[in-house]
Design an enzyme around this catalytic site. Structure first.
Site: not given
Lengths: 116, 95, 129, 121
Positions: C77-79
């Protein structure tokens, strides 16, 4: 950045809050003397050469609203200070480890998001 | 190249895709893209003849099965979708 | 072949995650390897462990987790996209002084560099948005 | 296929109405920061990000102009758009930034084929 929890304080009077990675919680708290404190906190004494680079990064942020990753930092340094200083080796000598992160921290800016 | 279109013909996404489809490229219509079955005169049917497909499960979910049969539009199932991606090195989704 | 998926649609807002999940199952059923799914943009909502759809609807978060357990698919998941939208792991919640968190393993918060690595490493990267 | 690792990032959404422009540019910046050659193609509403006279951003949002200006610092020098998209949205080419290059309709597909990786935002 105001939602970041203060992890510790930089100064004895507990006015300057730092996040867990050592960045200023309040960007507006930055001043030249705060930069000196941040530097000594990591065992660094700021010379004119260090200051030139802090100014390069602050100017970069002023213009682009983001702190630079390594490649654009090298380019911005080259543009501002000339070919000789615009190299990653020069940056690494003055700020060993990760120059973009370390300079952004000393310049009172948020951590560069493009450094992963 | 395989182009996946998830929006109806006439949408911005469809128009942008149509600019980009080359003569070797295939087109797969999924989600709202299957509404192309309602438009037998859509340029796509002529322009990409024999290399354009509808995703069968989205066709039946949308109740467009009869339209597709009437015009003999080609469909693929999910396995066919996977095969299309195998055959094309590049896949671009227009949404 | 090795596949990667990029998911940019939120569950129950967009059809994209449903299409992606069905495609993922078909890819694996055909004997390919699905190396990872990268969640970006609104797709980060797929990772919410507080997701509570009615019992008779598919819980997408659980479906991704099952895919991970059965086929060892990485769920990244893109932070930056996640934090903006209120998806935090326990560590990030602590760091930002929040009292609760809603993102747990096997989902992992990671940088965008992971998406580019996945794209380079896989034979195919398919986007669902 | 020419360059083995070059990336095309397509931007099709306007600044401010969604976060797709910002997140698309972020992907381009990260790739460029890692040394991957990156070009940008602006289609449809994405062309709104190419206007040189952009203001300070929609209320409460960071402006996109500084990021557009920053691209060259990441060595992203080629900004492309298509004649057809420009005509469709009604933007005169004089309103665009200086470094924008125009693709003719027949050149589009060959243009896209040159890239080994494409991300579409």
């Amino acid at each position: 950045m105001s939602d970041v929890k203060i992890y510790r304080y930089l100064d004895s009077s507990k006015k300057i809050g730092l996040d867990p990675e050592g960045y200023l919680v309040e960007q507006s708290a930055w001043s030249k003397s705060v930069a000196e404190l941040l530097a000594s906190d990591e065992g660094l004494v700021l010379t004119d050469e260090h200051w030139e680079l802090i100014d390069v990064v602050r100017d970069f942020y002023q213009r682009y609203e983001m702190a630079p990753a390594m490649r654009p930092l090298v380019k911005a340094t080259k543009n501002a200070l000339g070919e000789e200083k615009g190299t990653s080796i020069y940056l690494m000598t003055l700020f060993p480890g990760s120059p973009p992160k370390r300079i952004a921290r000393l310049a009172g800016l948020p951590k560069p998001t493009n450094c992963l | 190249m395989l182009h996946i279109l998830t929006k109806a013909p006439g949408s911005d996404a469809a128009q942008q895709m149509q600019q980009a489809v080359g003569c070797e490229d295939a087109v797969l219509l999924i989600e709202e893209g299957v509404q192309a079955a309602l438009k037998p005169h859509w340029e796509g049917w002529q322009d990409y003849h024999s290399r354009i497909y509808l995703l069968a499960e989205d066709v039946s979910a949308s109740g467009l099965g009869e339209m597709v049969d009437a015009h003999v539009f080609p469909t693929v199932d999910m396995n066919g979708f996977v095969s299309l991606t195998e055959h094309h090195l590049q896949t671009v989704t227009w949404y | 072949m090795e596949y990667g998926l990029l998911v940019m649609g939120a569950p129950y807002t967009s059809q994209a995650p449903h299409s992606a999940l069905r495609f993922a199952q078909a890819v694996i059923a055909q004997g390919h390897r699905l190396a990872g799914v990268f969640f970006y943009h609104e797709g980060v909502h797929n990772a919410s462990s507080l997701m509570t759809p009615p019992q008779d609807e598919l819980n997408l978060r659980d479906a991704w987790v099952e895919l991970h357990h059965l086929h060892n698919v990485a769920l990244d998941v893109c932070i930056a996209a996640a934090l903006r939208r209120g998806l935090l792991s326990e560590a990030e919640a602590q760091r930002h002084g929040k009292t609760s968190f809603n993102l747990e393993a096997p989902f992992e918060l990671t940088g965008l560099g992971q998406l580019l690595t996945l794209q380079k490493r896989c034979d195919r990267l398919i986007t669902f948005a | 296929m020419t360059d083995s690792e070059n990336l095309l990032v397509i931007i099709r959404h306007a600044p401010y109405s969604s976060n797709l422009l910002r997140e698309g540019l972020d992907a381009a910046l990260v790739a460029a920061a890692f040394g991957q050659p990156v070009d940008l193609l602006f289609l449809g509403q994405g062309i709104m990000a190419l206007l040189k006279e952009q203001g300070s951003g929609a209320p409460g949002q960071k402006a996109s102009l500084p990021t557009m200006d920053m691209l060259e610092m990441y060595d992203i020098e080629n900004l492309w758009t298509s004649e057809a998209s420009l005509a469709a949205i009604g933007v005169p080419s004089a309103a665009l930034r200086d470094n924008v290059r125009l693709l003719e309709p027949e050149a589009m597909s060959a243009f896209m084929q040159q890239y080994s990786h494409i991300l579409n935002f």
